[in-house]
Design a protein around this motif. Structure first.
Motif, PDB file in Angstrom:
ATOM      1  N   LEU A   1       3.863 -10.466 -10.328  1.00 47.04           N
ATOM      2  CA  LEU A   1       4.297  -9.096 -10.069  1.00 47.04           C
ATOM      3  C   LEU A   1       3.100  -8.168  -9.905  1.00 47.04           C
ATOM      4  O   LEU A   1       3.047  -7.359  -8.978  1.00 47.04           O
ATOM      5  N   GLU A   2       2.131  -8.298 -10.798  1.00 47.15           N
ATOM      6  CA  GLU A   2       0.930  -7.463 -10.726  1.00 47.15           C
ATOM      7  C   GLU A   2       0.110  -7.794  -9.473  1.00 47.15           C
ATOM      8  O   GLU A   2      -0.398  -6.899  -8.802  1.00 47.15           O
ATOM      9  N   LEU A   3       0.005  -9.071  -9.168  1.00 47.99           N
ATOM     10  CA  LEU A   3      -0.732  -9.486  -7.975  1.00 47.99           C
ATOM     11  C   LEU A   3      -0.122  -8.862  -6.721  1.00 47.99           C
ATOM     12  O   LEU A   3      -0.823  -8.274  -5.897  1.00 47.99           O
ATOM     13  N   VAL A   4       1.177  -8.975  -6.576  1.00 46.45           N
ATOM     14  CA  VAL A   4       1.845  -8.424  -5.388  1.00 46.45           C
ATOM     15  C   VAL A   4       1.755  -6.901  -5.360  1.00 46.45           C
ATOM     16  O   VAL A   4       1.510  -6.307  -4.306  1.00 46.45           O
ATOM     17  N   SER A   5       1.904  -6.274  -6.509  1.00 47.89           N
ATOM     18  CA  SER A   5       1.784  -4.820  -6.577  1.00 47.89           C
ATOM     19  C   SER A   5       0.432  -4.361  -6.038  1.00 47.89           C
ATOM     20  O   SER A   5       0.350  -3.423  -5.243  1.00 47.89           O
ATOM     21  N   ARG A   6      -0.632  -5.049  -6.423  1.00 47.69           N
ATOM     22  CA  ARG A   6      -1.979  -4.691  -5.955  1.00 47.69           C
ATOM     23  C   ARG A   6      -2.183  -5.026  -4.476  1.00 47.69           C
ATOM     24  O   ARG A   6      -2.770  -4.248  -3.728  1.00 47.69           O
ATOM     25  N   LEU A   7      -1.692  -6.188  -4.060  1.00 44.64           N
ATOM     26  CA  LEU A   7      -1.866  -6.592  -2.657  1.00 44.64           C
ATOM     27  C   LEU A   7      -1.103  -5.691  -1.700  1.00 44.64           C
ATOM     28  O   LEU A   7      -1.574  -5.403  -0.593  1.00 44.64           O
ATOM     29  N   LYS A   8       0.076  -5.241  -2.111  1.00 47.62           N
ATOM     30  CA  LYS A   8       0.892  -4.390  -1.235  1.00 47.62           C
ATOM     31  C   LYS A   8       0.217  -3.053  -0.944  1.00 47.62           C
ATOM     32  O   LYS A   8       0.505  -2.419   0.066  1.00 47.62           O
ATOM     33  N   LYS A   9      -0.707  -2.623  -1.809  1.00 46.10           N
ATOM     34  CA  LYS A   9      -1.440  -1.378  -1.556  1.00 46.10           C
ATOM     35  C   LYS A   9      -2.358  -1.529  -0.341  1.00 46.10           C
ATOM     36  O   LYS A   9      -2.547  -0.590   0.412  1.00 46.10           O
ATOM     37  N   GLU A  10      -2.914  -2.726  -0.171  1.00 47.90           N
ATOM     38  CA  GLU A  10      -3.792  -2.997   0.975  1.00 47.90           C
ATOM     39  C   GLU A  10      -3.042  -3.560   2.171  1.00 47.90           C
ATOM     40  O   GLU A  10      -3.444  -3.372   3.310  1.00 47.90           O
ATOM     41  N   LEU A  11      -1.970  -4.309   1.886  1.00 50.54           N
ATOM     42  CA  LEU A  11      -1.201  -4.985   2.935  1.00 50.54           C
ATOM     43  C   LEU A  11       0.283  -4.654   2.790  1.00 50.54           C
ATOM     44  O   LEU A  11       1.081  -5.497   2.385  1.00 50.54           O
ATOM     45  N   PRO A  12       0.687  -3.431   3.121  1.00 48.51           N
ATOM     46  CA  PRO A  12       2.090  -3.052   2.911  1.00 48.51           C
ATOM     47  C   PRO A  12       3.087  -3.889   3.724  1.00 48.51           C
ATOM     48  O   PRO A  12       4.249  -4.022   3.346  1.00 48.51           O
ATOM     49  N   GLU A  13       2.609  -4.500   4.794  1.00 47.56           N
ATOM     50  CA  GLU A  13       3.500  -5.310   5.636  1.00 47.56           C
ATOM     51  C   GLU A  13       3.630  -6.752   5.147  1.00 47.56           C
ATOM     52  O   GLU A  13       4.418  -7.530   5.687  1.00 47.56           O
ATOM     53  N   LEU A  14       2.887  -7.116   4.108  1.00 49.64           N
ATOM     54  CA  LEU A  14       2.929  -8.477   3.567  1.00 49.64           C
ATOM     55  C   LEU A  14       4.323  -8.801   3.041  1.00 49.64           C
ATOM     56  O   LEU A  14       4.890  -8.057   2.255  1.00 49.64           O
ATOM     57  N   ARG A  15       4.883  -9.904   3.518  1.00 41.94           N
ATOM     58  CA  ARG A  15       6.192 -10.359   3.035  1.00 41.94           C
ATOM     59  C   ARG A  15       5.956 -11.275   1.838  1.00 41.94           C
ATOM     60  O   ARG A  15       5.042 -12.099   1.854  1.00 41.94           O
TER      61      ARG A  15
END
Length: 140
Positions: free
Chosen positions: A65-79
């Motif tokens: 959850l934390e990993l995705v939360s951080r990644l989505k800040k840089e890659l909002p289109e990441l599925r």
């Protein structure tokens, strides 16, 4: 047609190997990279820019959850597809809040994962019957 790129993050090598095999069997997908460390994934995924991230919930360092939360800040289109054994309301709610595209239980068969991958690749959400049941039982 280009294949959808997938990155797999799980702290168990046997799970990574199995997921890699399942993803590779589908002609529409290719495994771009795998990571057993969420911190390494946090550094490398923004560079790789995969279409789909397949991530375990419970990992040392950063959970999924934390990993995705951080990644989505840089890659909002990441599925994103979450893999877990947890089926409690708090986890399901957090997954929904973070905007995951799919939630897969690890005790289901590989066909469930293939269905989720194909739906997520098309921009659709996928939450199996068990997850839907948890949501329905707590919202009534």
């Amino acid at each position: 047609m280009d294949k959808h790129s997938v990155v797999i993050v799980d702290d168990h090598q046997m799970i990574i190997d199995g997921l890699t095999r399942i993803v590779a069997e589908d002609n529409g997908f290719r495994v771009l990279s795998t990571y057993s460390s969420s911190k390494e994934a946090l550094q490398k995924v923004p560079i790789l820019k995969p279409d789909i991230l397949l991530v375990d919930l419970e990992m040392p360092e950063l959970n999924g959850l934390e990993l995705v939360s951080r990644l989505k800040k840089e890659l909002p289109e990441l599925r994103t597809i979450l893999l877990t054994m947890h089926l409690d309301h708090a986890t399901v709610k957090k997954v929904m809040e973070l905007g995951f595209d799919a939630y897969i239980l690890k005790n289901l068969d590989e066909m469930e994962l293939k269905i989720a991958l194909n739906k997520v690749a098309k921009g659709q959400k996928y939450f199996g019957a068990s997850i839907t049941e948890v949501l329905n039982n707590t919202s009534t």
